[in-house]
Design a protein around this motif. Structure first.
Motif, short mmCIF file in Angstrom:
data_model
loop_
_atom_site.label_atom_id
_atom_site.label_comp_id
_atom_site.label_asym_id
_atom_site.label_seq_id
_atom_site.Cartn_x
_atom_site.Cartn_y
_atom_site.Cartn_z
N ASP A 229 0.84 -1.21 0.00
CA ASP A 229 0.00 0.00 0.00
C ASP A 229 0.87 1.26 0.00
O ASP A 229 0.55 2.25 -0.68
N PHE A 230 1.94 1.23 0.76
CA PHE A 230 2.84 2.39 0.81
C PHE A 230 3.48 2.64 -0.56
O PHE A 230 3.63 3.78 -0.99
N ILE A 231 3.84 1.56 -1.24
CA ILE A 231 4.40 1.68 -2.60
C ILE A 231 3.38 2.33 -3.53
O ILE A 231 3.71 3.24 -4.30
N GLU A 232 2.15 1.86 -3.47
CA GLU A 232 1.09 2.41 -4.31
C GLU A 232 0.89 3.90 -4.06
O GLU A 232 0.76 4.70 -4.99
N GLN A 233 0.90 4.29 -2.79
CA GLN A 233 0.66 5.68 -2.41
C GLN A 233 1.82 6.60 -2.78
O GLN A 233 1.63 7.81 -2.93
N ASN A 234 3.01 6.04 -2.93
CA ASN A 234 4.20 6.88 -3.16
C ASN A 234 4.93 6.51 -4.45
O ASN A 234 6.13 6.74 -4.59
#
Length: 488
Positions: A229-234
């Motif tokens: 999720d962090f990868i997707e958001q950033n």
């Protein structure tokens, strides 16, 4: 008169044309500068550091295990480099994490002992939540944040439970995990009292700073999904993720479906295999997200472990090494260690000189374009060594220390100083299992290495906190129990 008017019109027209052209040139230059800035930002590699807890040296497919199922981790190894002699800076998790986060021997700032509430001497200068990474130390996340990175730590922290030591106060933008050294893999039955003096305070699952929220599901899976999720958001910014699994640390807890995949195993070994499988699956969630977003090629991925496997606690296998967690035989300090970066590191490599987790901070910061920012480190940038630009050893000497116990490694020679017996000397090039003590045959070498070890010790600070003395005997007894090299 007409000629003058015509000439004036021509000159004015030319000036207007030049002005428009100049404005166009300026706009183009501005656009190119913006594109250049964008390119510079997006060219910075993403960085993901996957850190296991208490895993055995031999408990992965890429390390030769025929029992563990680790296809995603094996694929990372195939895409990059396996460090056959990868080391941590301590044989226990708290100090080794302090070294990892700062790129320094943690004894230099007094982080010599493990920081476990309830295990400390009554004379310890600091206790409980006050035992943490000193705030005057710059962390890996501090450096990368300065280079424009979005930063997250997911999982186990164990670098101090007091608020000033909290990840969000140490360079990280996001945190989902727990502050202490261990916890259940499943939701606690009720919310733990939010009290820093509670023995369960640092086991709570925390989002951000002070938002304690237990979640349904298996924690290893939760952490893997949080990383994705962090990868997707950033995805449009360079990011750094410290994915610090508590797997495969005790308690031995796994999902029933994962246990069923190992019907020939039983007891702790079956639990270990199931927990390792879950950690590999969570790694796969992360790697699949990188592929889906076309980020895999320019992402540095490192997988390693905090210390040797505690075979007596979780059935971990340190083959072909002798020793375990908490002692200075190879099985306590040599760990599985792999790195991939498809854009810059050739696949299917094996690097055989000793390297350390202390090297990761300078390696990451250099890759991010800030090599000149790191002026105080005991590590080195590993990329020139991996790629063959530097063919020398990254480290001539390496050191370990816990109270009177200590180690110096000088090239392939390793001297171990014990509290209850004479020092021992091994040539690791010929004796990876440390079975042939050469101290009596090499008295001058022993003397010199003792002197070099003492010279290094003089650069260190006194410990900020102290364990009870009885744990020294516990560690020595554990070492003796696993004195023969493990086998697969």
């Amino acid at each position: 008169m007409k000629v003058r008017i015509i000439k004036s019109v021509v000159i004015l027209s030319s000036l207007l044309t030049l002005n428009v052209y100049a404005q166009g040139e300026t706009r183009q230059q501005t656009q190119k500068q913006s594109e250049a800035k964008l390119t510079t930002a997006t060219d910075k590699p993403n960085i993901i550091l996957i850190f296991a807890d208490d895993a055995g040296y031999g408990d992965f497919g890429f390390q030769g295990s025929q029992i563990m199922q680790t296809p995603h981790l094996d694929n990372i190894a195939e895409q990059g480099v396996i460090f056959s002699q990868g080391y941590v800076s301590d044989a226990t998790c708290g100090p080794s994490r302090a070294g990892l986060m700062t790129g320094k021997y943690q004894q230099r700032f007094g982080y010599e002992e493990i920081n476990v509430p309830g295990f400390m001497s009554d004379n310890s200068a600091l206790l409980g939540p006050e035992m943490g990474l000193p705030v005057d130390q710059t962390t890996m996340a501090d450096y990368l944040k300065e280079q424009g990175y979005k930063t997250a730590v997911l999982g186990k922290w164990h670098l101090g439970s007091a608020e000033r030591f909290h990840p969000l106060n140490r360079g990280f933008d996001e945190f989902l995990g727990f502050r202490g050294g261990d916890r259940s893999y499943f939701k606690y039955p009720k919310q733990i009292e939010n009290d820093p003096n509670s023995t369960m305070y640092d086991k709570q699952l925390e989002r951000g700073l002070g938002h304690f929220e237990e979640r349904e599901g298996y924690l290893t899976d939760i952490l893997g999904q949080a990383a994705a999720d962090f990868i997707e958001q950033n995805k449009h910014d360079p990011f750094f993720i410290y994915l610090a699994f508590n797997a495969v640390h005790t308690p031995m807890e796994s999902k029933p479906d994962d246990l069923l995949k190992f019907p020939k195993l039983s007891g702790k070994q079956q639990e270990l295999a199931a927990m390792t499988l879950a950690m590999d699956r969570a790694t796969g969630i992360v790697m699949n997200k990188l592929e889906a977003l076309d980020l895999a090629d320019n992402t540095i991925v490192v997988f390693t472990n905090d210390n040797g496997g505690p075979t007596d606690k979780n059935a971990s296998n340190n083959a072909p090494l002798a020793g375990t967690k908490s002692n200075h035989l190879e099985g306590g300090i040599r760990v599985p260690f792999i790195m991939s970066w498809p854009a810059k590191i050739k696949p299917n490599q094996r690097y055989d000189y000793p390297v350390s987790t202390l090297d990761l901070l300078p390696t990451f910061v250099a890759a991010a374009g800030g090599a000149d920012k790191v002026t105080d480190t005991d590590g080195v940038d590993l990329l020139p060594y991996i790629n063959g630009d530097n063919v020398s050893r990254p480290h001539q000497q390496m050191f370990w220390k816990k109270e009177t116990r200590a180690v110096i490694r000088d090239q392939d020679w390793k001297l171990i100083r014990f509290p209850d017996r004479p020092a021992e000397l091994y040539n690791l090039a010929d004796d990876i299992g440390e079975q042939h003590n050469l101290a009596a045959a090499e008295p001058e070498r022993v003397k010199k290495m003792f002197k070099d070890l003492f010279t290094w010790e003089l650069t260190l600070e006194r410990p900020r906190w102290l364990l009870k003395r009885k744990f020294e005997k516990y560690d020595m007894d554990r070492m003796d129990k696993y004195r023969l090299p493990a086998t697969q």
